[in-house]
Design a protein around this motif. Sequence first.
Motif, PDB file in Angstrom:
ATOM      1  N   GLN A  45       1.017  -0.828  -0.453  1.00  0.00           N
ATOM      2  CA  GLN A  45       0.177   0.208   0.116  1.00  0.00           C
ATOM      3  C   GLN A  45       0.671   1.009  -0.252  1.00  0.00           C
ATOM      4  N   ALA A  46       2.033   1.067  -0.323  1.00  0.00           N
ATOM      5  CA  ALA A  46       3.228   2.103   0.607  1.00  0.00           C
ATOM      6  C   ALA A  46       3.784   1.558  -0.196  1.00  0.00           C
ATOM      7  N   LEU A  47       5.368   2.161  -1.148  1.00  0.00           N
ATOM      8  CA  LEU A  47       6.241   3.054  -1.830  1.00  0.00           C
ATOM      9  C   LEU A  47       6.638   3.890  -1.898  1.00  0.00           C
ATOM     10  N   TYR A  48       8.154   4.365  -1.184  1.00  0.00           N
ATOM     11  CA  TYR A  48       9.361   4.633  -1.279  1.00  0.00           C
ATOM     12  C   TYR A  48      10.577   5.037  -1.849  1.00  0.00           C
ATOM     13  N   ILE A  49      10.044   5.894  -2.591  1.00  0.00           N
ATOM     14  CA  ILE A  49      11.716   5.903  -3.276  1.00  0.00           C
ATOM     15  C   ILE A  49      13.200   6.567  -3.143  1.00  0.00           C
ATOM     16  N   LEU A  50      13.671   6.976  -2.890  1.00  0.00           N
ATOM     17  CA  LEU A  50      14.859   7.408  -1.997  1.00  0.00           C
ATOM     18  C   LEU A  50      15.875   7.947  -2.516  1.00  0.00           C
ATOM     19  N   GLY A  51      15.740   8.352  -3.397  1.00  0.00           N
ATOM     20  CA  GLY A  51      16.673   8.913  -4.638  1.00  0.00           C
ATOM     21  C   GLY A  51      17.302   8.375  -5.323  1.00  0.00           C
ATOM     22  N   ASP A  52      17.866   9.259  -6.401  1.00  0.00           N
ATOM     23  CA  ASP A  52      18.417   8.158  -8.169  1.00  0.00           C
ATOM     24  C   ASP A  52      17.905   7.110  -8.581  1.00  0.00           C
ATOM     25  N   PHE A  86       8.622   9.975  -3.491  1.00  0.00           N
ATOM     26  CA  PHE A  86       9.999   9.582  -3.943  1.00  0.00           C
ATOM     27  C   PHE A  86      10.650  11.331  -2.422  1.00  0.00           C
ATOM     28  N   ILE A  87      11.828  10.823  -2.473  1.00  0.00           N
ATOM     29  CA  ILE A  87      12.818  11.933  -2.296  1.00  0.00           C
ATOM     30  C   ILE A  87      13.972  12.091  -2.889  1.00  0.00           C
ATOM     31  N   HIS A  88      14.584  12.926  -3.342  1.00  0.00           N
ATOM     32  CA  HIS A  88      15.621  13.598  -3.904  1.00  0.00           C
ATOM     33  C   HIS A  88      16.822  12.965  -4.011  1.00  0.00           C
ATOM     34  N   GLY A  89      17.291  12.643  -4.395  1.00  0.00           N
ATOM     35  CA  GLY A  89      19.128  11.975  -4.768  1.00  0.00           C
ATOM     36  C   GLY A  89      19.840  12.548  -5.615  1.00  0.00           C
ATOM     37  N   ASN A  90      20.854  12.530  -5.165  1.00  0.00           N
ATOM     38  CA  ASN A  90      22.001  13.641  -6.225  1.00  0.00           C
ATOM     39  C   ASN A  90      22.293  13.172  -7.339  1.00  0.00           C
ATOM     40  N   ARG A  91      21.174  12.323  -7.881  1.00  0.00           N
ATOM     41  CA  ARG A  91      21.212  12.396  -9.856  1.00  0.00           C
ATOM     42  C   ARG A  91      19.564  13.097 -10.070  1.00  0.00           C
ATOM     43  N   GLY A 126      20.427   9.271   1.521  1.00  0.00           N
ATOM     44  CA  GLY A 126      22.099   9.346   2.660  1.00  0.00           C
ATOM     45  C   GLY A 126      22.702   9.770   2.003  1.00  0.00           C
ATOM     46  N   ASP A 127      23.613  10.323   1.145  1.00  0.00           N
ATOM     47  CA  ASP A 127      24.162  11.588   0.375  1.00  0.00           C
ATOM     48  C   ASP A 127      24.817  12.430   2.021  1.00  0.00           C
ATOM     49  N   THR A 128      24.411  12.573   2.496  1.00  0.00           N
ATOM     50  CA  THR A 128      24.667  14.296   3.378  1.00  0.00           C
ATOM     51  C   THR A 128      25.020  13.500   4.306  1.00  0.00           C
ATOM     52  N   ILE A 201      15.054   4.134  13.925  1.00  0.00           N
ATOM     53  CA  ILE A 201      15.462   3.523  12.795  1.00  0.00           C
ATOM     54  C   ILE A 201      16.334   4.109  11.817  1.00  0.00           C
ATOM     55  N   LEU A 202      17.033   3.799  10.591  1.00  0.00           N
ATOM     56  CA  LEU A 202      17.127   5.105   9.797  1.00  0.00           C
ATOM     57  C   LEU A 202      17.558   4.049   8.232  1.00  0.00           C
ATOM     58  N   ILE A 203      16.296   4.472   7.331  1.00  0.00           N
ATOM     59  CA  ILE A 203      16.851   3.725   6.126  1.00  0.00           C
ATOM     60  C   ILE A 203      17.172   4.620   5.500  1.00  0.00           C
ATOM     61  N   HIS A 204      18.380   4.747   4.448  1.00  0.00           N
ATOM     62  CA  HIS A 204      18.939   5.030   3.568  1.00  0.00           C
ATOM     63  C   HIS A 204      19.602   4.332   1.820  1.00  0.00           C
ATOM     64  N   GLY A 205      20.280   5.031   0.925  1.00  0.00           N
ATOM     65  CA  GLY A 205      20.548   4.249   0.142  1.00  0.00           C
ATOM     66  C   GLY A 205      21.703   5.428  -0.169  1.00  0.00           C
ATOM     67  N   HIS A 206      22.035   5.680  -1.223  1.00  0.00           N
ATOM     68  CA  HIS A 206      23.547   6.162  -2.115  1.00  0.00           C
ATOM     69  C   HIS A 206      24.652   5.943  -1.914  1.00  0.00           C
ATOM     70  N   THR A 207      24.811   5.129  -0.641  1.00  0.00           N
ATOM     71  CA  THR A 207      26.548   4.155  -0.963  1.00  0.00           C
ATOM     72  C   THR A 207      26.042   2.327  -1.848  1.00  0.00           C
ATOM     73  N   HIS A 208      25.122   1.935  -1.979  1.00  0.00           N
ATOM     74  CA  HIS A 208      25.215   0.682  -2.537  1.00  0.00           C
ATOM     75  C   HIS A 208      25.766   0.041  -1.884  1.00  0.00           C
ATOM     76  N   ARG A 209      25.298  -0.198  -0.499  1.00  0.00           N
ATOM     77  CA  ARG A 209      25.851  -0.752   0.372  1.00  0.00           C
ATOM     78  C   ARG A 209      24.616  -1.544   1.236  1.00  0.00           C
ATOM     79  N   PRO A 210      24.090  -3.031   0.151  1.00  0.00           N
ATOM     80  CA  PRO A 210      23.341  -3.266   1.161  1.00  0.00           C
ATOM     81  C   PRO A 210      23.806  -3.803   2.715  1.00  0.00           C
ATOM     82  N   ALA A 211      22.898  -3.665   3.532  1.00  0.00           N
ATOM     83  CA  ALA A 211      23.041  -4.291   5.032  1.00  0.00           C
ATOM     84  C   ALA A 211      22.169  -3.635   6.362  1.00  0.00           C
TER      85      ALA A 211
END
Length: 255
Positions: A45-52, A86-91, A126-128, A201-211
């Motif tokens: 019921q929800a999809l979050y797109i966290l940039g790029d 949607f949250i903006h990414g660096n691209r 996550g870039d910040t 809890i913090l959820i982010h992307g950007h670093t391309h290191r899923p963990a």
Amino acid sequence: MSEVSYSSAQSALTYFIADLHLAQNRPDITACFLSFLKNEAPKAQALYILGDLFEYWVGDDDDSTFIAEISQAIKNLSELDCTIYFIHGNRDFLLGQRFAKQAGMQILPEVTLIDLYNKPVVIMHGDTLCTRDVGYQAFRKKSRSWWWQAMIKSLPLFVRRKIANNYRNQSASATAMKSQDIMDVTDNEVIHCLEQYKSQILIHGHTHRPAVHDIKANGKKAQRIVLGDWYEQGAWLKVTPDSMELMDSPFELNK
């Protein structure tokens, strides 16, 4: 940082994705994303797109058939009662309300506090958090200014596309010269963010290191969940009221 609360507590399933870097020269990524939107995302019921979401974004006036295809696919999902954020990414930080409306997405502040099944969760690209990458942070500050964006948007579309391609090549070269530590998050910045928002809890992307990282913030156990990129497979975080699980899907399954 902006503190805005968006509740998804009524959902039985929520997905988070980031760093797809959609581009015309990567049809494998596009096929995987379209498959995800058609087969997997409608369950939530929800999809979050966290940039790029895109490899680069030159403006909402981009009239390419590729952009139109992606826009329509996201819009189709939104019409299935799946709310898309949607949250903006660096691209793709130039992505605006015009495209968001066409695609049926809601743009959130770059750092947002959500109510996820009665838990306060911080989400961001996550870039910040990568404060050791001084050169990038300087460019980020400049490129987010109103005057820089006004200048870029005033250029003809073909010029913006050329600039974006040149920047992509320069960015790849610069990244190759940087150490992995410089491009990863700064631990103190992560803790500061969680403590500022009183979240565990913090959820982010950007670093391309899923963990899933177990850390400590606010004097208690906390988690930092890093989303995977889509360069070699599809990747998403599946969240239910009882669990969080990083998932992936090989490209060959989407042919």
